[in-house]
Enzyme design. Structure first.
Site, PDB file in Angstrom:
ATOM      1  N   ASP A 110      -2.640  -7.851  -5.336  1.00  0.00           N
ATOM      2  CA  ASP A 110      -2.986  -6.680  -4.542  1.00  0.00           C
ATOM      3  C   ASP A 110      -3.471  -5.542  -5.434  1.00  0.00           C
ATOM      4  OD1 ASP A 110      -3.280  -5.402  -2.164  1.00  0.00           O
ATOM      5  OD2 ASP A 110      -1.154  -5.229  -1.711  1.00  0.00           O
ATOM      6  N   LYS A 160     -12.319  -4.123   7.753  1.00  0.00           N
ATOM      7  CA  LYS A 160     -12.197  -4.937   6.543  1.00  0.00           C
ATOM      8  C   LYS A 160     -13.328  -5.953   6.443  1.00  0.00           C
ATOM      9  CE  LYS A 160      -8.945  -8.241   8.632  1.00  0.00           C
ATOM     10  NZ  LYS A 160      -7.623  -8.885   8.520  1.00  0.00           N
ATOM     11  N   HIS A 215      -8.137  -0.961   0.097  1.00  0.00           N
ATOM     12  CA  HIS A 215      -7.140  -2.018  -0.094  1.00  0.00           C
ATOM     13  C   HIS A 215      -7.919  -3.288  -0.432  1.00  0.00           C
ATOM     14  CE1 HIS A 215      -4.152   0.230   2.602  1.00  0.00           C
ATOM     15  NE2 HIS A 215      -5.295   0.815   2.871  1.00  0.00           N
ATOM     16  N   GLN A 219       1.063 -11.111  -3.556  1.00  0.00           N
ATOM     17  CA  GLN A 219      -0.361 -10.813  -3.426  1.00  0.00           C
ATOM     18  C   GLN A 219      -0.937 -10.328  -4.745  1.00  0.00           C
ATOM     19  OE1 GLN A 219      -0.109  -7.888  -0.207  1.00  0.00           O
ATOM     20  NE2 GLN A 219      -1.256  -9.277   1.095  1.00  0.00           N
ATOM     21  N   HIS A 269      -5.170  -1.234  -5.021  1.00  0.00           N
ATOM     22  CA  HIS A 269      -5.665  -0.143  -4.186  1.00  0.00           C
ATOM     23  C   HIS A 269      -6.496   0.787  -5.058  1.00  0.00           C
ATOM     24  CE1 HIS A 269      -2.312  -1.768  -1.868  1.00  0.00           C
ATOM     25  NE2 HIS A 269      -3.032  -1.413  -0.826  1.00  0.00           N
ATOM     26  N   CYS A 317       0.788  -1.235   0.000  1.00  0.00           N
ATOM     27  CA  CYS A 317       0.000   0.000   0.000  1.00  0.00           C
ATOM     28  C   CYS A 317       0.822   1.289   0.000  1.00  0.00           C
ATOM     29  CB  CYS A 317      -1.026  -0.010   1.129  1.00  0.00           C
ATOM     30  SG  CYS A 317      -0.616  -0.969   2.566  1.00  0.00           S
ATOM     31  N   ARG A 333       7.353 -11.146   5.103  1.00  0.00           N
ATOM     32  CA  ARG A 333       6.993 -10.934   6.506  1.00  0.00           C
ATOM     33  C   ARG A 333       7.753 -11.927   7.374  1.00  0.00           C
ATOM     34  NH1 ARG A 333       0.399  -9.954   5.934  1.00  0.00           N
ATOM     35  NH2 ARG A 333       0.599  -8.200   4.464  1.00  0.00           N
TER      36      ARG A 333
END
Length: 635
Positions: free
Chosen positions: A382, A464, A510, A380, A384, A333, A362
């Protein structure tokens, strides 16, 4: 007089304190036998608990979820009781309820063996049949500590010492066994009839690797034997589907100690990965997403501005260069905000949907790593979405529609939805959180989706929605997420020029559909037991010859299939045809083509489909059409 209000609207009026068990007996002997615990004014308590003031009472039986939890909690104590009878020197530590069962950690001088587990389970059954009454006691701190120290139970004494001053210290006794516990528990050991010990594993005391390694005995407990049998069958089936075993068997990937929590993808596994990524890229393009790529390593200052350094630091890999501190990105992000911030943005640019197959790292605890399901390096799907507040409802609705389509294409038709609200550790104002939670709740209601509330489980920057898939053997996997963030765009200086020529801060959504691609591939492998649908299979067709006479014909078939975009291979080894068929069947390939002299003579191919289905002989172009249709329809 005391009034006891029951769920059906009826009331019991008594002139003296009564136990929950006595209330059950006054209603009827059947309910008295079935009752396991009670819920008084919303609090779960033992049957022996006294009702002394006007109260709402719900009687809990083994048909209730809370009843099963009490049974499992009590089964953990039954396990500890049995261990202490068989191994008096063992120290008892902590034994909670977990999903589908329970565990208890023990300190003992030698490892427990499978024979020990069998003996412990047998002793548990014996104690159950003794019909020992389970009694709750409340002691002061010093009495409880001295008692456990006198029993050689030093871990229990430590647990009591850690209980805050003023909190009740409760213990439960059954026969000559006494354990520290908040409860509630069943009233008698005879209520515990259906249980099984599953395995032994290592576990550090209080989860700290600097402490002693304990032995954790896992068990499962149920109210009915048929429920336990069904669960054990699911466990057996899950073991057959273990993606780690299938990954090795099908030559998809491997992991090794030199790169803990990181995946080495083999050619077949990477082909599977590419099919998923290319499919997702096509879907994103159709829905107005712009794909980007952001750096792996970013300066600490950016992570401080975003709030990650304060709220996520323990999960980040950090490094240093030229006296500057950096972090390998754990999420995408902040980088996406930097792309949004380049140039002057207008309300006409919104909503702006930025997508990335973002590689993240991570620092997960080594004990939590589990194949593809829990890794340290992952990618991911991912994205946004930067938008104005009045775009939020439409964007959330469109995302849910998109997510449901993707899951359906991958063969998942049952999706569970949860709304997670503000956690204790968070950024942003209460007003922002109120607004964000309300917006997600409204979107779910607009879609008429059934959903469950998860208080306190939101991300530190926003609430979320979580989307979980149910697989072919009934397991639930949380994959997709949608988080509404009023905070991070402001913290990272994101603005746009509104229609009235004012600078405004965008709202940031997100979102991920598959989540971690590694984990999603693990789920796919287990859902299909390695027999992936044709459109995803790394090798879709293998062509086998019966003798050397068919070598050129086999090669021409493979070339033709590849010309039509079908992933085909040949097997021209000098082996018996039945051996080759069996070997490729174990590889779970969707289709096998067998050719001999008669197939060459008649210009056809013999086709076998997975699961030993013989499709007979057909012209190659008919097979190509069949395959292309199956691929296109994602059957």
């Amino acid at each position: 007089m005391t009034v006891i209000r029951l769920p059906d609207g009826s009331e019991k009026v008594v002139d003296h304190p009564v136990t929950i068990k006595e209330v059950a007996e006054s209603i009827g002997p059947g309910l008295a036998r079935a009752a396991i615990a009670g819920k008084v004014n919303g609090k779960l308590v033992d049957l022996s608990s006294l009702i002394e003031t006007d109260s709402d009472l719900v009687l809990i039986t083994d048909k209730d979820a809370e009843g099963l939890e009490v049974i499992r909690h009590s089964s953990a104590h039954l396990l500890a009781h049995a261990v202490k009878e068989l191994f008096p020197d063992a120290q008892v530590t902590i034994g909670p309820v977990i999903e589908d069962g329970f565990y208890y950690d023990f300190s003992y001088k030698r490892p427990f063996t499978p024979d020990d587990l069998a003996a412990i389970e047998k002793r548990m059954m014996e104690i159950s049949k003794r019909d020992l009454q389970v009694e709750r006691k409340e002691w002061d701190r010093s009495t409880a500590i001295n008692f456990f120290k006198s029993q050689g139970e030093h871990y229990k004494a430590q647990l009591i010492e850690a209980i805050p001053e003023g909190e009740t210290i409760s213990l439960y006794s059954q026969g000559d066994f006494t354990d520290l516990c908040r409860g509630p528990h069943v009233s008698s050991t005879s209520k515990l009839k259906v249980f099984k010990l599953m395995k032994v594993a290592g576990a550090y005391w209080r989860g700290n690797s600097n402490n002693e390694m304990l032995q954790r005995i896992y068990g499962t407990a149920w109210t009915k034997k048929e429920d336990q049998d069904a669960y054990l069958l699911r466990i057996e089936e899950a073991e057959k589907r273990d993606h780690r075993k299938l990954g090795k068997q099908l030559d998809l990937f491997h992991m090794q100690e030199e790169a803990p929590g990181m995946v080495f993808w083999h050619p077949k596994g990477w082909t599977l990965w590419q099919q998923i990524e290319q499919y997702m890229r096509q879907i994103l393009d159709q829905h107005g997403y712009l794909e980007i790529r952001t750096p792996q390593v970013l300066d600490r200052s950016l992570w401080e501005c975003s709030g990650h350094w304060e709220n996520f630091r323990e999960n980040m890999f950090v490094t240093e260069s030229e006296e500057r501190h950096f972090a390998i990105k754990p999420m995408n992000c902040p980088g996406h905000v930097q792309v949004f911030n380049q140039g002057l943005r207008s309300y006409r640019d919104l909503p702006m949907r930025l997508a990335e197959f973002g590689s993240c790292h991570r620092n997960e605890a080594s004990g939590a790593l589990h194949g593809l399901m829990r890794v340290r390096a992952f990618t991911q799907d991912d994205a946004h979405i930067f938008c104005a507040e009045d775009h939020v409802q439409e964007e959330v609705t469109e995302f849910i529609d998109l997510l449901q389509r993707v899951y359906k294409d991958f063969g998942f038709h049952e999706v569970q939805v949860k709304l997670s609200t503000r956690p204790q550790k968070r950024v942003g104002t209460e007003e922002q959180w109120d607004k964000a939670e309300s917006a997600l709740r409204m979107a779910l209601e607009k879609k008429a989706l059934a959903w469950e509330l998860q208080p306190g489980e939101g991300a530190f920057y926003g609430p979320k929605i979580e989307f979980s898939l149910k697989d072919s053997i009934g397991r639930v996997w949380q994959c997709g997420t949608l988080q509404l963030d009023f905070s991070m765009p402001n913290r990272l200086g994101a603005t746009y020029v509104s229609e009235d020529n004012l600078k405004k801060i965008p709202v940031m959504l997100h979102r991920a559909i598959l989540g971690s691609l590694e984990r999603f591939i693990g789920i796919l492998i287990e859902n299909h037991a390695g027999a992936l649908p044709l459109w995803l299979s790394p090798v879709q067709v293998v062509v086998l010859n019966i003798s050397r006479n068919q070598t050129e014909y086999v090669r021409s078939i493979v070339d033709e299939l590849k010309n039509h975009g079908i992933r085909a291979e040949s097997d021209l080894r000098n082996e018996k045809i039945n051996y080759k068929i069996r070997e490729h069947s174990l590889q779970k390939l969707p289709y096998q083509i067998i050719v001999g002299d008669t197939e060459i003579k008649d210009s056809v191919v013999s086709v076998r489909k997975r699961s030993n289905i013989d499709l007979g002989r057909m012209p190659l172009h008919d097979l190509v059409n069949l395959l292309k249709r199956e691929i296109a329809e994602k059957i």
